[in-house]
Design a protein around this motif. Structure first.
Motif, PDB file in Angstrom:
ATOM      1  N   PHE A  84       0.835  -1.204   0.000  1.00 55.01           N
ATOM      2  CA  PHE A  84       0.000   0.000   0.000  1.00 55.01           C
ATOM      3  C   PHE A  84       0.874   1.261   0.000  1.00 55.01           C
ATOM      4  O   PHE A  84       0.602   2.228  -0.719  1.00 55.01           O
ATOM      5  CB  PHE A  84      -0.922   0.015   1.219  1.00 55.01           C
ATOM      6  CG  PHE A  84      -2.005  -1.032   1.192  1.00 55.01           C
ATOM      7  CD1 PHE A  84      -2.387  -1.639   0.007  1.00 55.01           C
ATOM      8  CD2 PHE A  84      -2.648  -1.407   2.367  1.00 55.01           C
ATOM      9  CE1 PHE A  84      -3.395  -2.601  -0.020  1.00 55.01           C
ATOM     10  CE2 PHE A  84      -3.660  -2.365   2.356  1.00 55.01           C
ATOM     11  CZ  PHE A  84      -4.023  -2.966   1.162  1.00 55.01           C
ATOM     12  N   SER A  85       1.922   1.237   0.806  1.00 56.76           N
ATOM     13  CA  SER A  85       2.819   2.399   0.893  1.00 56.76           C
ATOM     14  C   SER A  85       3.564   2.624  -0.414  1.00 56.76           C
ATOM     15  O   SER A  85       3.755   3.767  -0.851  1.00 56.76           O
ATOM     16  CB  SER A  85       3.823   2.205   2.035  1.00 56.76           C
ATOM     17  OG  SER A  85       3.172   2.138   3.282  1.00 56.76           O
ATOM     18  N   VAL A  88      -4.580  -2.828  -5.170  1.00 59.75           N
ATOM     19  CA  VAL A  88      -5.001  -2.396  -3.830  1.00 59.75           C
ATOM     20  C   VAL A  88      -6.367  -2.967  -3.456  1.00 59.75           C
ATOM     21  O   VAL A  88      -6.550  -3.528  -2.370  1.00 59.75           O
ATOM     22  CB  VAL A  88      -5.029  -0.850  -3.750  1.00 59.75           C
ATOM     23  CG1 VAL A  88      -5.552  -0.400  -2.381  1.00 59.75           C
ATOM     24  CG2 VAL A  88      -3.639  -0.284  -3.996  1.00 59.75           C
ATOM     25  N   THR A  89      -7.338  -2.848  -4.359  1.00 59.54           N
ATOM     26  CA  THR A  89      -8.717  -3.203  -3.998  1.00 59.54           C
ATOM     27  C   THR A  89      -8.981  -4.706  -3.953  1.00 59.54           C
ATOM     28  O   THR A  89     -10.040  -5.118  -3.473  1.00 59.54           O
ATOM     29  CB  THR A  89      -9.723  -2.560  -4.975  1.00 59.54           C
ATOM     30  OG1 THR A  89      -9.377  -2.916  -6.320  1.00 59.54           O
ATOM     31  CG2 THR A  89      -9.715  -1.053  -4.823  1.00 59.54           C
ATOM     32  N   SER A 102      -7.189   2.769   3.051  1.00 63.60           N
ATOM     33  CA  SER A 102      -7.922   3.997   2.739  1.00 63.60           C
ATOM     34  C   SER A 102      -6.978   5.162   2.458  1.00 63.60           C
ATOM     35  O   SER A 102      -7.258   6.008   1.603  1.00 63.60           O
ATOM     36  CB  SER A 102      -8.884   4.354   3.877  1.00 63.60           C
ATOM     37  OG  SER A 102      -8.191   4.530   5.095  1.00 63.60           O
ATOM     38  N   SER A 103      -5.847   5.202   3.146  1.00 70.21           N
ATOM     39  CA  SER A 103      -4.866   6.266   2.907  1.00 70.21           C
ATOM     40  C   SER A 103      -4.294   6.166   1.501  1.00 70.21           C
ATOM     41  O   SER A 103      -4.068   7.180   0.833  1.00 70.21           O
ATOM     42  CB  SER A 103      -3.731   6.181   3.929  1.00 70.21           C
ATOM     43  OG  SER A 103      -4.207   6.424   5.230  1.00 70.21           O
ATOM     44  N   GLN A 152     -13.222   9.258   3.438  1.00 68.27           N
ATOM     45  CA  GLN A 152     -11.848   9.744   3.368  1.00 68.27           C
ATOM     46  C   GLN A 152     -11.504  10.205   1.952  1.00 68.27           C
ATOM     47  O   GLN A 152     -10.795  11.199   1.771  1.00 68.27           O
ATOM     48  CB  GLN A 152     -10.872   8.656   3.817  1.00 68.27           C
ATOM     49  CG  GLN A 152      -9.437   9.157   3.926  1.00 68.27           C
ATOM     50  CD  GLN A 152      -8.549   8.249   4.751  1.00 68.27           C
ATOM     51  OE1 GLN A 152      -9.023   7.406   5.509  1.00 68.27           O
ATOM     52  NE2 GLN A 152      -7.246   8.411   4.614  1.00 68.27           N
ATOM     53  N   CYS A 153     -12.026   9.496   0.959  1.00 71.85           N
ATOM     54  CA  CYS A 153     -11.786   9.896  -0.430  1.00 71.85           C
ATOM     55  C   CYS A 153     -12.441  11.247  -0.726  1.00 71.85           C
ATOM     56  O   CYS A 153     -11.846  12.112  -1.379  1.00 71.85           O
ATOM     57  CB  CYS A 153     -12.326   8.837  -1.387  1.00 71.85           C
ATOM     58  SG  CYS A 153     -11.391   7.284  -1.383  1.00 71.85           S
TER      59      CYS A 153
END
Length: 253
Positions: free
Chosen positions: A11-12, A35-36, A63-64, A103-104
């Motif tokens: 993710f990072s 990711v998803t 989410s980030s 968050q998006c």
């Protein structure tokens, strides 16, 4: 990949690549799939794990990553709206989708959010019509607040064919306002006789109740949205009074 440490790193890395190398946006579909594929995140911390990575850590990193760039918006917004709208979906999955969606909305460019407002309002109203309590409702209300605040800021004005100035904020609320207009009329008027009823709320469908509930959450979310939404109430009350007067004139005649 099943190792939570590697998933966090993945993710990072996706977030880092997209923020550091604009050319990587050409592969946004592939990054999105990478990711998803982990959604929904269902993970139990292993007692033997020295790092004690938790599901909440994975969800936050997820989410980030997706909210880190608006390039994800055309893919992520429909994706999470679909997850929210599944009738057979579990509440935990819907809630997680709502958290990421919020968050998006807090992070994406306003212009992109404006273009998706219609389907977001529809999804939220439909979900609230079948969920009356619990964390899903809490998640819906938080998304409504975020969406209302974002589209109410920095309105863009244009001139229509008639020379009148119009705001894209009103356009962003248009789907919700259409539903609310119908709901408020049903609240005040009997559909059969156009007269006041003793208990108007008993005639409102769950769909119309959900629209009104979302409307009042949006109304309280920001000063900018309040002024616009109060115009709707004023307009509906004016229409109701006009219809009542016309009905009274006919009956009197």
């Amino acid at each position: 990949e099943r190792d939570p440490r590697n998933i966090l790193i993945s993710f990072s890395l996706v977030q880092l690549l997209l923020s550091s190398f604009p050319d990587s946006h050409s592969a946004i579909d592939e990054f999105f799939d990478i990711v998803t594929c982990y959604f929904p995140i269902q993970f139990r911390t292993r007692p033997t794990d020295p790092d004690q990575i938790t599901a909440d850590q994975l969800k936050l990193a997820f989410s980030s990553c997706l909210s880190s760039t608006s390039a994800f918006a055309p893919l992520s917004l429909p994706f999470f709206i679909e997850k929210i709208g599944k009738n057979d979906g579990e509440d935990d999955v819907k809630y997680d989708a709502l958290v990421v969606l919020q968050q998006c909305l807090d992070s994406y460019d306003r212009s992109i959010i404006i273009g998706h407002c219609g389907i977001i309002w529809e999804a939220l109203c439909n979900e609230l019509a079948i969920s009356s309590e619990g964390k899903v409702v809490e998640g819906v209300e938080r998304v409504v607040e975020s969406l209302s605040r974002r589209v109410s800021r920095e309105a863009v004005f244009s001139v229509d064919s008639g020379g009148k100035s119009k705001s894209d904020t009103k356009e962003a609320f248009s789907v919700l306002l259409t539903r609310v207009n119908s709901s408020l009329k049903s609240l005040f008027l009997s559909p059969s006789s156009n007269s006041f009823t003793e208990e108007p709320t008993t005639r409102l469908s769950l769909d119309k109740c959900s629209s009104l509930r979302i409307f009042f959450v949006a109304l309280s979310s920001s000063l900018s949205s309040s002024s616009l939404l109060f115009e709707v109430i004023e307009g509906v009350v004016g229409e109701v009074m006009k219809e009542l007067k016309e009905t009274g004139d006919k009956e009197g005649g």
